[in-house]
Design a protein around this motif. Sequence first.
Motif, PDB file in Angstrom:
ATOM      1  N   LEU A 140     -23.989 -35.407  30.567  1.00  0.00           N
ATOM      2  CA  LEU A 140     -24.118 -34.318  31.544  1.00  0.00           C
ATOM      3  C   LEU A 140     -22.885 -33.421  31.506  1.00  0.00           C
ATOM      4  O   LEU A 140     -22.994 -32.197  31.571  1.00  0.00           O
ATOM      5  N   THR A 141     -21.695 -34.047  31.386  1.00  0.00           N
ATOM      6  CA  THR A 141     -20.456 -33.273  31.334  1.00  0.00           C
ATOM      7  C   THR A 141     -20.493 -32.301  30.166  1.00  0.00           C
ATOM      8  O   THR A 141     -20.143 -31.137  30.286  1.00  0.00           O
ATOM      9  N   GLN A 142     -20.913 -32.817  29.009  1.00  0.00           N
ATOM     10  CA  GLN A 142     -20.875 -31.969  27.814  1.00  0.00           C
ATOM     11  C   GLN A 142     -21.946 -30.886  27.846  1.00  0.00           C
ATOM     12  O   GLN A 142     -21.753 -29.803  27.308  1.00  0.00           O
ATOM     13  N   ILE A 143     -23.081 -31.182  28.477  1.00  0.00           N
ATOM     14  CA  ILE A 143     -24.163 -30.191  28.496  1.00  0.00           C
ATOM     15  C   ILE A 143     -23.898 -29.117  29.547  1.00  0.00           C
ATOM     16  O   ILE A 143     -24.058 -27.927  29.298  1.00  0.00           O
ATOM     17  N   PHE A 144     -23.471 -29.533  30.756  1.00  0.00           N
ATOM     18  CA  PHE A 144     -23.378 -28.570  31.856  1.00  0.00           C
ATOM     19  C   PHE A 144     -22.056 -27.807  31.926  1.00  0.00           C
ATOM     20  O   PHE A 144     -21.960 -26.839  32.660  1.00  0.00           O
ATOM     21  N   SER A 145     -21.033 -28.240  31.192  1.00  0.00           N
ATOM     22  CA  SER A 145     -19.767 -27.500  31.273  1.00  0.00           C
ATOM     23  C   SER A 145     -19.823 -26.294  30.339  1.00  0.00           C
ATOM     24  O   SER A 145     -20.221 -26.407  29.189  1.00  0.00           O
ATOM     25  N   THR A 146     -19.443 -25.150  30.873  1.00  0.00           N
ATOM     26  CA  THR A 146     -19.379 -23.950  30.041  1.00  0.00           C
ATOM     27  C   THR A 146     -18.038 -23.931  29.312  1.00  0.00           C
ATOM     28  O   THR A 146     -17.000 -24.069  29.949  1.00  0.00           O
ATOM     29  N   PRO A 147     -18.044 -23.807  27.987  1.00  0.00           N
ATOM     30  CA  PRO A 147     -16.781 -23.828  27.240  1.00  0.00           C
ATOM     31  C   PRO A 147     -15.803 -22.776  27.745  1.00  0.00           C
ATOM     32  O   PRO A 147     -16.199 -21.676  28.138  1.00  0.00           O
ATOM     33  N   ASN A 148     -14.519 -23.140  27.736  1.00  0.00           N
ATOM     34  CA  ASN A 148     -13.470 -22.227  28.174  1.00  0.00           C
ATOM     35  C   ASN A 148     -13.431 -21.017  27.239  1.00  0.00           C
ATOM     36  O   ASN A 148     -13.585 -21.154  26.036  1.00  0.00           O
ATOM     37  N   TYR A 149     -13.256 -19.830  27.799  1.00  0.00           N
ATOM     38  CA  TYR A 149     -13.211 -18.577  27.025  1.00  0.00           C
ATOM     39  C   TYR A 149     -14.495 -18.290  26.262  1.00  0.00           C
ATOM     40  O   TYR A 149     -14.452 -17.636  25.228  1.00  0.00           O
ATOM     41  N   HIS A 150     -15.604 -18.825  26.721  1.00  0.00           N
ATOM     42  CA  HIS A 150     -16.864 -18.496  26.064  1.00  0.00           C
ATOM     43  C   HIS A 150     -17.089 -16.986  26.216  1.00  0.00           C
ATOM     44  O   HIS A 150     -16.945 -16.450  27.314  1.00  0.00           O
TER      45      HIS A 150
END
Lengths: 238, 118
Positions: A140-150
């Motif tokens: 869930l962490t990897q799917i729902f977190s928006t990458p920094n500086y996307h």
Amino acid sequence: SDTKKVSNSKWTNRTRVLIFCSRGSDFRTRHLMKDLCTLMPHTKSETKFDKKASLSMINEIAEMKNCSKVMYFESRKHKDHYLWLSNVESGPSMKFLVHNVHTMDELKMSGNCLKASRPILSFDSTFDEKPHLAIIKRSLTQIFSTPNYHPRSQPFVDHVFTFSVSTDDKIWFRNFQVVDESLKLQEIGPRFVLELIRVFNGSFEGAVLYDNPNYESPNDKRRVLKLAHQNKYANRKL
Amino acid sequence: SDGLNIVHLKKRPIINLVPELKSRLEKMPTLSWLETLDVTTTATAFEETEDANDFEREINFYKQAEKAAAIAVPRLQTMGVRVFRPTDYYAEMAKSDEHMQKVRKRLLETQEIKDRQE
């Protein structure tokens, strides 16, 4: 434009999530998908998937779309909705039954946030207590977190995704707006509840690592209900 | 029982491969906190029963989110990340203005009904 270049160069986490559904999905599922796509700028969508095709085809579709994570909504009988979460490269994947879906369009949720701003992810500590929940938490962490500086994201953090586990092991999802510096919150939506069915070792394949013993398929539930009502007439006559 | 026959419910075999699950978790890559912004807070365990109280449950979620924000926001600020947007920053929102107007109208209506009842 110089500052833009600098910020672009820092975008290192290239995680992309493929969100799509099967044929025969109802409007509620489609709206939920749409909501998730507006809240998460690192997602991609795809045409509806034919349920007759093998699930491992999804891995190929994701690869062609450059996505390393998949959220796949599968609908059966126009009323039962399942959600697959998968890590395409090496697994694991997990299947959930989706309950109580509310979308962002509903009027009772009064919060609002920037489209595509980054969320804070909030988990309750129950996730760390059991190994299968820990795996779910990581996914869930990897799917729902928006990458920094996307590049498609906004440079502010103005909402919180919460994941909580209830005593019957269901995972409840809520999305709150952080209104101002007093950290008051308002709910934005959507809402949904996930009931785990299984955790697989691979992506849409592989050995079953965990099987939820309390899971009852909606078909069985309906059957039991029907059986309970089947002798209504005979019982009344007696 | 079902009339004459005793019904045996098929039990699902228990599969919980703890060592495999643990090694699987170790193999999954971890990202830095600035990428994920995840916060784990102690659970205020809530009972989920047939007649569970919706209101209490939502309060629990709210409290959890509040705790998470209280941890994450100062941490982000010390790391020099901008959290709150300036008041003159305009960008597309998740919900449209039209939708928010409807929400406000509904809030006003419910407030009016409450006032009248009092």
